[in-house]
Design an enzyme around this catalytic site. Structure first.
Site, PDB file in Angstrom:
ATOM      1  N   GLU A 171      48.289 -50.082  28.552  1.00 39.62           N
ATOM      2  CA  GLU A 171      48.274 -50.902  28.243  1.00 39.62           C
ATOM      3  C   GLU A 171      47.041 -51.548  28.792  1.00 39.62           C
ATOM      4  OE1 GLU A 171      49.021 -50.923  25.346  1.00 39.62           O
ATOM      5  OE2 GLU A 171      50.701 -50.147  25.136  1.00 39.62           O
ATOM      6  N   GLY A 193      53.234 -50.239  18.308  1.00 43.36           N
ATOM      7  CA  GLY A 193      51.755 -49.512  17.338  1.00 43.36           C
ATOM      8  C   GLY A 193      52.379 -48.033  17.888  1.00 43.36           C
ATOM      9  N   THR A 194      51.094 -48.302  19.016  1.00 41.73           N
ATOM     10  CA  THR A 194      51.522 -46.545  19.170  1.00 41.73           C
ATOM     11  C   THR A 194      52.965 -46.119  19.901  1.00 41.73           C
ATOM     12  OG1 THR A 194      50.316 -46.579  21.025  1.00 41.73           O
ATOM     13  CG2 THR A 194      48.883 -46.320  18.659  1.00 41.73           C
ATOM     14  N   LEU A 195      53.515 -47.135  20.797  1.00 40.96           N
ATOM     15  CA  LEU A 195      54.518 -46.779  21.716  1.00 40.96           C
ATOM     16  C   LEU A 195      55.466 -46.491  20.648  1.00 40.96           C
ATOM     17  CD1 LEU A 195      53.664 -49.102  24.385  1.00 40.96           C
ATOM     18  CD2 LEU A 195      54.021 -45.885  24.358  1.00 40.96           C
TER      19      LEU A 195
END
Length: 182
Positions: A92, A18-20
């Protein structure tokens, strides 16, 4: 002393979906870890099994620990130090019930520009899954349909943590999302 040195240089493989990933909003954290030697990009890859990948509140991506549902999910694999893992765990929210870091098997990209895993080369890694306390509800809320990749299309509308309302916890936002009718 040698054992301590080995322990301090040992890295865990982490699957990001995802956003990483490169080009997404939280990749700056991964870049910081790379700069300090706490992470190294290994390969693009995909999950060896099908998993649901869904979007929750604020277009936040969630991998659900429901092997066999969904489809193979494409992402990136990083080797991360213990210190780097602690940083990722904080992002997270593993101690706050947001995500759980658990094992996963991924197929590495074979380097020919095609799909990941063309040669069937697999690797054990870890991934951040939606916490088990709400994962099944998240799957139902998304119509039991998952994505194979979190792309720019899905990320459109993503709201960074600093820009979200601060009067509720992230788990409150998840519960509101799960029980909304939109």
């Amino acid at each position: 002393m040698v054992a301590e040195k080995e322990e301090s240089t040992k890295k865990s493989l982490v699957f990001t979906y995802g956003t990483l990933k490169r080009g997404f909003s939280n990749h700056t954290l991964m870049q910081d870890l790379i700069r300090t030697g706490d992470a190294t990009f290994v390969s693009t890859c995909r999950t060896a099994e099908n998993y649901p990948l869904v979007c929750g509140p604020y277009r936040v991506p969630f991998l659900l620990n429901m092997a066999g549902s969904g489809q193979p999910v494409t992402g990136e694999l990083y080797a991360v130090s213990a210190s780097g893992l602690a940083t990722l765990d904080e992002l997270e929210g593993t101690t706050r019930g947001h995500y759980e870091r658990l094992s996963i098997t991924v197929e590495l990209d074979n380097g020919d520009g095609g799909s990941c895993g063309g040669e069937g080369v697999t690797s054990a890694a870890e991934a951040y899954y939606a916490h088990g306390s709400y994962a099944a509800e998240m799957w139902k809320r998304n119509g039991m349909k998952g994505l194979n990749v979190y792309s720019e299309k899905e990320a459109k509308g993503y709201v960074k943590r600093k820009d979200r309302p601060h009067n509720l916890t992230f788990l409150d936002h998840i519960q509101l999302f799960l029980h909304s009718q939109d």
